[in-house]
Design a protein around this motif. Structure first.
Motif, mmCIF file in Angstrom:
data_model
loop_
_atom_site.group_PDB
_atom_site.id
_atom_site.type_symbol
_atom_site.label_atom_id
_atom_site.label_comp_id
_atom_site.label_asym_id
_atom_site.label_seq_id
_atom_site.Cartn_x
_atom_site.Cartn_y
_atom_site.Cartn_z
ATOM 1 N N LEU A 174 -0.987 -0.286 9.493
ATOM 2 C CA LEU A 174 0.104 -1.176 9.087
ATOM 3 C C LEU A 174 0.760 -0.682 7.797
ATOM 4 N N GLY A 175 -0.054 -0.158 6.879
ATOM 5 C CA GLY A 175 0.489 0.381 5.634
ATOM 6 C C GLY A 175 1.367 1.595 5.864
ATOM 7 N N VAL A 176 0.954 2.483 6.755
ATOM 8 C CA VAL A 176 1.763 3.669 7.074
ATOM 9 C C VAL A 176 3.076 3.237 7.727
ATOM 10 N N ARG A 177 2.990 2.302 8.652
ATOM 11 C CA ARG A 177 4.208 1.828 9.322
ATOM 12 C C ARG A 177 5.153 1.167 8.323
ATOM 13 N N ALA A 178 4.602 0.384 7.398
ATOM 14 C CA ALA A 178 5.441 -0.273 6.397
ATOM 15 C C ALA A 178 6.075 0.753 5.459
ATOM 16 N N SER A 179 5.334 1.795 5.128
ATOM 17 C CA SER A 179 5.894 2.809 4.230
ATOM 18 C C SER A 179 7.034 3.577 4.907
ATOM 19 N N ARG A 180 6.964 3.734 6.202
ATOM 20 C CA ARG A 180 8.063 4.376 6.938
ATOM 21 C C ARG A 180 9.333 3.524 6.864
ATOM 22 N N LEU A 208 0.842 -1.191 0.000
ATOM 23 C CA LEU A 208 0.000 0.000 0.000
ATOM 24 C C LEU A 208 0.880 1.244 0.000
ATOM 25 N N SER A 209 0.490 2.196 -0.808
ATOM 26 C CA SER A 209 1.208 3.471 -0.766
ATOM 27 C C SER A 209 0.803 4.225 0.497
ATOM 28 N N ARG A 210 1.571 5.218 0.819
ATOM 29 C CA ARG A 210 1.263 6.023 2.005
ATOM 30 C C ARG A 210 -0.096 6.716 1.846
ATOM 31 N N ARG A 211 -0.390 7.200 0.638
ATOM 32 C CA ARG A 211 -1.677 7.877 0.409
ATOM 33 C C ARG A 211 -2.862 6.936 0.619
ATOM 34 N N TRP A 212 -2.770 5.715 0.079
ATOM 35 C CA TRP A 212 -3.864 4.759 0.259
ATOM 36 C C TRP A 212 -4.004 4.376 1.725
ATOM 37 N N SER A 213 -2.890 4.248 2.403
ATOM 38 C CA SER A 213 -2.935 3.910 3.825
ATOM 39 C C SER A 213 -3.623 5.012 4.622
ATOM 40 N N LEU A 214 -3.301 6.260 4.307
ATOM 41 C CA LEU A 214 -3.947 7.374 4.997
ATOM 42 C C LEU A 214 -5.441 7.438 4.675
ATOM 43 N N LEU A 215 -5.802 7.091 3.445
ATOM 44 C CA LEU A 215 -7.225 7.037 3.088
ATOM 45 C C LEU A 215 -7.946 5.969 3.907
ATOM 46 N N LEU A 216 -7.323 4.819 4.076
ATOM 47 C CA LEU A 216 -7.938 3.764 4.885
ATOM 48 C C LEU A 216 -8.111 4.212 6.333
#
Length: 78
Positions: free
Chosen positions: A68-74, A3-11
């Motif tokens: 989880l997506g935001v953490r993975a993108s970091r 997941l991109s950071r943008r999609w993660s933030l949308l979720l």
């Protein structure tokens, strides 16, 4: 799947939206006279409680995926 950071933030935003809207809807159902009438009270109330519970469960799951997506993108950015 990544997941991109943008999609993660949308979720995460969808999860927050769910947790803001559905409890208020529960209060509206609780205050509705149809929830407590003998004719349709039980079915009206419990069907809506079930819908709210499922919606909050999905909102929570989507929020966890977003976090989880935001953490993975970091970790990918490092």
């Amino acid at each position: 799947m990544v997941l991109s950071r943008r999609w993660s933030l949308l979720l995460i935003a969808v999860a927050v939206w769910s947790w803001l809207i559905w409890p208020r809807f529960l209060l509206a159902i609780w205050d509705d006279d149809r929830s407590w009438t003998v004719a349709h009270g039980s079915a009206f109330f419990w069907i809506h409680v079930g819908l709210i519970a499922v919606s909050l469960a999905f909102g929570t799951a989507v929020g966890v995926l977003g976090i989880l997506g935001v953490r993975a993108s970091r970790h990918r950015d490092r």
